[in-house]
Design a protein around this motif. Structure first.
Motif, PDB file in Angstrom:
ATOM      1  N   UNK A   1     -35.124 -29.076 -19.861  1.00  0.00           N
ATOM      2  CA  UNK A   1     -34.335 -29.527 -18.712  1.00  0.00           C
ATOM      3  C   UNK A   1     -32.879 -29.777 -19.090  1.00  0.00           C
ATOM      4  N   UNK A   2     -32.627 -30.845 -19.817  1.00  0.00           N
ATOM      5  CA  UNK A   2     -31.243 -31.231 -20.101  1.00  0.00           C
ATOM      6  C   UNK A   2     -30.494 -30.168 -20.895  1.00  0.00           C
ATOM      7  N   UNK A   3     -31.138 -29.591 -21.887  1.00  0.00           N
ATOM      8  CA  UNK A   3     -30.429 -28.615 -22.703  1.00  0.00           C
ATOM      9  C   UNK A   3     -29.949 -27.445 -21.849  1.00  0.00           C
ATOM     10  N   UNK A   4     -30.850 -26.920 -21.005  1.00  0.00           N
ATOM     11  CA  UNK A   4     -30.508 -25.741 -20.219  1.00  0.00           C
ATOM     12  C   UNK A   4     -29.606 -26.074 -19.034  1.00  0.00           C
ATOM     13  N   UNK A   5     -30.035 -27.040 -18.228  1.00  0.00           N
ATOM     14  CA  UNK A   5     -29.358 -27.301 -16.960  1.00  0.00           C
ATOM     15  C   UNK A   5     -28.119 -28.164 -17.105  1.00  0.00           C
ATOM     16  N   UNK A   6     -27.967 -28.838 -18.227  1.00  0.00           N
ATOM     17  CA  UNK A   6     -26.808 -29.707 -18.435  1.00  0.00           C
ATOM     18  C   UNK A   6     -25.918 -29.160 -19.554  1.00  0.00           C
ATOM     19  N   UNK A   7     -26.406 -29.206 -20.785  1.00  0.00           N
ATOM     20  CA  UNK A   7     -25.559 -28.912 -21.938  1.00  0.00           C
ATOM     21  C   UNK A   7     -25.133 -27.447 -21.988  1.00  0.00           C
ATOM     22  N   UNK A   8     -26.081 -26.530 -21.824  1.00  0.00           N
ATOM     23  CA  UNK A   8     -25.724 -25.121 -21.861  1.00  0.00           C
ATOM     24  C   UNK A   8     -24.936 -24.710 -20.618  1.00  0.00           C
ATOM     25  N   UNK A   9     -25.261 -25.322 -19.492  1.00  0.00           N
ATOM     26  CA  UNK A   9     -24.493 -25.059 -18.271  1.00  0.00           C
ATOM     27  C   UNK A   9     -23.033 -25.451 -18.476  1.00  0.00           C
ATOM     28  N   UNK A  10     -22.808 -26.625 -19.044  1.00  0.00           N
ATOM     29  CA  UNK A  10     -21.443 -27.063 -19.338  1.00  0.00           C
ATOM     30  C   UNK A  10     -20.756 -26.126 -20.325  1.00  0.00           C
ATOM     31  N   UNK A  11     -21.461 -25.797 -21.392  1.00  0.00           N
ATOM     32  CA  UNK A  11     -20.874 -24.967 -22.443  1.00  0.00           C
ATOM     33  C   UNK A  11     -20.427 -23.620 -21.879  1.00  0.00           C
ATOM     34  N   UNK A  12     -21.267 -23.028 -21.056  1.00  0.00           N
ATOM     35  CA  UNK A  12     -20.918 -21.723 -20.487  1.00  0.00           C
ATOM     36  C   UNK A  12     -19.775 -21.828 -19.485  1.00  0.00           C
TER      37      UNK A  12
END
Length: 633
Positions: A481-492
Motif C-alpha cells: 500500500x504505502x510503498x506503491x501508492x505513496x512513496x513510489x507515486x511521489x518519487x515518480x
C-alpha cells in the motif's frame, strides 16, 4: 522514460494529442502517435537510450503490433539477444522495440519475463485487442477510466481528464483515506471514476469490454535453507547487480544523496561498479535536522561530483505546483519536488534510495509493534483485552473535549485498546484516526459525515488475517500500500515534473524476490534495517551505518512556525471552510489557538492536508469548470 496516453472505443488523433500535451513534462524530447478507427495512442518521450533513434510508437516488422511505453527494462540486453536469435529485425537500442516482438512470439504472457519499471499500452491490430500493463512493484504509474464501451488511460490523471470521458470530481472516500494515512491506498485516485491499474496487472480491452488480471506477485514465504551469512552475501550481491543494471543509460546518471544508509550505499555500489566520478545531489531546508554534512562526508569518501542546495525561500510557496503534478494533496511530496527541480538542472536520470526501509524493516514503528506483543499475550494481554472497551470509551470522551493538547493522550489510549486488532494497531501508528467517532465529528462537518462511506482499515485488513506477528503483517501491508501508492507515486510524479527519470535499485525485481524470502526472525532481528546494514558493512563507513535516520523531510512544527501557520490563517478561514462543507472550522480554530508544540504534529499534518485539498479542488475541479464555461457559446 516517457509519458503515455490513449483512448479506445472513442476519440481521434486530435484528442490523443491534446491528452499527451497535458503530460509534456514527462517527455520534453519528442512526441509520437498512432491512430486508427477504435484505438488512439500517444507518447511523450524523455530520451534516455538511443537518443536519436528511439521515437515511439514502435511496432513489429509488419506493423501488426503497436506499443507506446514508459519506463526502463533492465534485462533488455538479454531479451534483445533472445528476439534477434529468433530471427526478428531490431533496428534500435531502445528497450521499447523488443516488446512487440516478444508479444508476437509469446502473447501477453511475455510480460512475466520483464525486470524493470514500466507502464505501457500494446495494441494487437489483428486481434483488435489493447493491453495496458504495469510493472510488478508499481514503480511507474498507469491510470484509466471507463464509461460504457469507452476507455481512456494515461500516465497521469490529467491526460484522462483531457479525454473528456470523466469530469474532475472529488472522490470523497479517497479524501477520507488521505486524511487518515496521508495517501490513497489501492486502486482509487482523488478523482471519482479514475482508477489505478494495480502493480503486476494487465488490463485487456476488446469488443468494448475490459478485464483485469495479475501476472506477477511477491512471494513472502520464508526460505530457511540459508544461513545468516549467506543471506548477507546474497543481499550484497543482488544489490550490486541491481545497481549495475540500473546504470543502463546513454546520458549521465546522478544520485540523490541524503547521507543515510540507502542512498549512501548506492553511491558506494556505483563507485565499485564503475570507478567513475558520478554526480550526487543533496537538499537542505535551513532547519536543525538538515543532513547536508552527512551527505558531504559520503560524497568526499567516494569522490563524487557533489551538488548541494539550501532552500531559503518558503517551501510551501511551491505546494500548488507540487499538487498539480502529484494530483493529490500530499504532505511528503514537496521536498521531492524541490529536490528534483535541483537535480533536473544537471541530469535527467537519478538513482534513489527508496525501498530499503520497506524491504528491510527500517521504520521505528516496527519496534513498537514487536514490544506490544506483551499486550496481546499472557496475563497482560488478558487484562488489556478486558479493559479495551473502557479504554475506547475513555478515548472517545477525551476526544470529545475538543482540546488539541489532549489528543496525543487520546491516541495512546486507542492504541492500547487496539492490541487485539492487528490492522487497527498498525494503522494508529500510521496516524489513522477514523476509529474514534468523536474525532470524526471534530474534523469533519456533520453534512460530510452523512455522505462518508467505508473506513480506512478496509484496505489493510487482508494483511492481518493470518494471525501472525503484527510487525511482519505490517511490513507486507506497507509494501502493498504505502510503498506503491505513496512513496513510489511521489518519487515518480515529483521527478517527472522536472523531466527527471528516478530509478530505485533497492526495488529491483530480482533483489526484491530474493529479500522477500528472508525469514522474519532475521529481518527484524537487531533493530531497524540491521540485516541490510550488516550486509553493507564491507561497503560503507561505520559513520554512515550508525547515523540517525532522518531523510529529505520537513519538521511540521518548524513549518507551522514559519509558513504553515500563516497559510492556514489565510486559506482555512471559517468562511471558506463553510463554503466547501468538508472540514469543521472549529477544529482548525482550536489548533490555531493552541501553543505550538511537538505533541501537535498530528494536527499540523491535518492542517497541511486540508490546505492541500483546497488547492487540489482549485487546481482541478474549479479550473476544469472554468474552461468548460469559457468554451460554451
Amino acid at each position: 522514460m516517457c509519458g503515455i496516453a490513449g483512448t479506445a472505443g472513442f476519440g481521434d488523433l486530435a484528442l490523443v494529442k491534446a491528452m499527451a500535451a497535458t503530460i509534456a513534462h514527462r517527455g520534453p524530447d519528442g512526441e509520437g502517435f498512432f491512430s486508427e478507427e477504435g484505438v488512439h495512442l500517444g507518447n511523450r518521450r524523455l530520451a534516455i537510450q538511443d537518443v536519436p533513434g528511439g521515437a515511439q510508437p514502435m511496432t513489429n516488422e509488419d506493423g501488426s503490433v503497436v506499443v507506446v511505453y514508459n519506463g526502463e527494462i533492465y534485462n533488455s540486453p538479454q531479451l534483445r539477444e533472445l528476439v534477434v536469435g529468433r530471427g526478428h529485425r531490431v533496428l534500435t537500442h531502445c528497450d521499447t522495440e523488443i516488446l512487440p516482438h516478444l508479444y508476437e512470439d509469446e502473447g501477453i504472457g511475455f510480460v512475466s519475463k520483464l525486470n524493470g519499471i514500466f507502464a505501457f499500452a500494446l495494441f494487437d491490430r489483428t486481434r483488435k485487442k489493447l493491453f495496458l500493463v504495469r510493472d510488478p512493484l508499481g514503480v511507474k504509474p498507469l491510470v484509466y477510466a471507463t464509461s460504457g464501451d469507452s476507455l481512456a488511460f494515461g500516465s497521469e490523471a490529467k491526460a484522462v481528464l483531457a479525454s473528456g470521458l470523466v469530469a474532475a470530481e472529488l472522490d470523497e472516500t479517497s479524501l477520507h483515506l488521505a486524511m487518515n494515512v496521508r495517501y490513497v491506498p489501492g486502486e482509487r485516485t482523488f478523482f471519482r471514476g479514475i482508477r489505478r491499474l494495480p502493480p503486476g496487472h494487465v488490463l485487456e480491452y476488446a469488443d468494448g469490454k475490459t478485464r483485469q488480471f495479475s501476472y506477477a506477485t511477491t512471494d513472502w514465504s520464508p526460505d530457511h535453507r540459508l544461513t545468516r551469512g549467506e543471506w548477507l552475501e546474497g543481499i550484497r550481491d543482488h544489490y550490486q547487480a541491481a545497481v549495475e543494471r540500473q546504470l543502463l543509460s546513454d546520458i549521465p546518471v546522478g544520485i540523490s544523496l541524503s547521507g543515510g544508509v540507502d542512498s549512501s550505499s548506492i553511491v558506494a555500489m556505483v563507485a565499485r561498479a564503475t570507478g567513475e566520478r558520478i554526480q550526487t545531489f543533496s537538499l537542505g531546508f535551513d532547519e536543525p535536522w538538515d543532513e547536508l554534512e552527512d551527505a558531504r562526508f559520503v560524497a568526499q569518501r567516494f569522490g563524487t561530483d557533489h551538488h548541494e542546495l539550501v532552500l531559503h525561500e518558503p517551501a510551501l510557496a511551491h505546494l500548488s505546483e507540487a499538487i498539480r503534478h502529484t494530483e493529490e494533496p500530499k504532505v511528503n511530496s514537496l521536498q521531492l519536488y524541490l529536490l528534483h527541480r535541483f537535480i533536473g538542472e544537471h541530469v535527467s536520470v537519478a538513482l534513489s534510495g527508496l525501498g530499503g526501509d520497506e524491504l528491510f524493516a527500517g521504520y521505528d514503528f516496527y519496534r513498537y509493534l514487536e514490544r506490544s506483543e506483551r499486550l496481546r499475550t499472557g496475563a497482560i494481554g488478558a487484562g488489556t483485552h478486558v479493559l479495551a472497551p473502557a479504554l475506547d470509551w475513555l478515548a472517545q470522551r477525551s476526544a470529545a473535549v475538543g482540546r488539541p493538547a489532549l489528543d496525543l493522550f487520546t491516541r495512546k489510549l486507542e492504541w492500547l485498546a487496539s492490541s487485539g486488532d492487528g490492522a487497527r494497531h498498525y494503522l494508529l501508528l500510521r496516524n489513522a484516526w477514523d476509529f474514534n467517532p468523536a474525532l470524526l465529528r471534530r474534523v469533519y462537518t456533520a453534512d460530510f459525515l452523512t455522505r462518508l462511506e467505508g473506513s480506512t482499515r478496509e484496505e489493510y485488513d487482508e494483511h492481518f488475517r493470518d494471525g501472525g506477528p503484527y510487525e511482519a503483517a505490517a511490513l507486507r501491508a506497507e509494501f502493498a500500500t504505502k510503498m506503491t501508492s505513496d512513496l513510489l507515486h511521489n518519487e515518480d510524479t515529483m521527478s517527472m515534473a522536472h523531466s527527471v527519470e528516478s530509478r530505485v535499485p533497492l526495488l529491483d525485481l530480482e533483489l526484491v524476490r530474493f529479500a522477500a524470502r528472508i525469514p522474519d526472525t532475521l529481518r527484524f532481528e537487531g533493530g531497524p534495517k540491521a540485516l541490510l546494514k550488516d550486509a553493507l558493512r564491507p561497503v560503507l563507513p561505520e559513520q554512515v551505518l550508525t547515523k540517525k535516520k532522518w531523510g529529505f523531510t520537513f519538521d511540521p512544527v518548524e513549518q507551522y512556525r514559519k509558513d504553515l501557520g500563516p497559510m492556514v490563517r489565510e486559506m482555512l478561514t471559517p468562511e471558506r471552510l463553510a463554503e466547501a462543507g468538508i472540514f469543521n472550522p472549529d477544529f482548525v480554530q482550536a489548533v490555531l489557538k493552541a501553543k505550538p508544540h511537538q505533541r501537535l504534529r498530528w494536527h499540523y499534518f491535518l492542517l497541511w492536508q486540508m490546505i492541500g485539498v483546497q488547492i487540489w479542488h482549485e487546481t482541478f475541479v474549479q479550473e476544469q469548470s472554468y474552461r468548460a464555461r469559457s468554451m460554451t457559446p
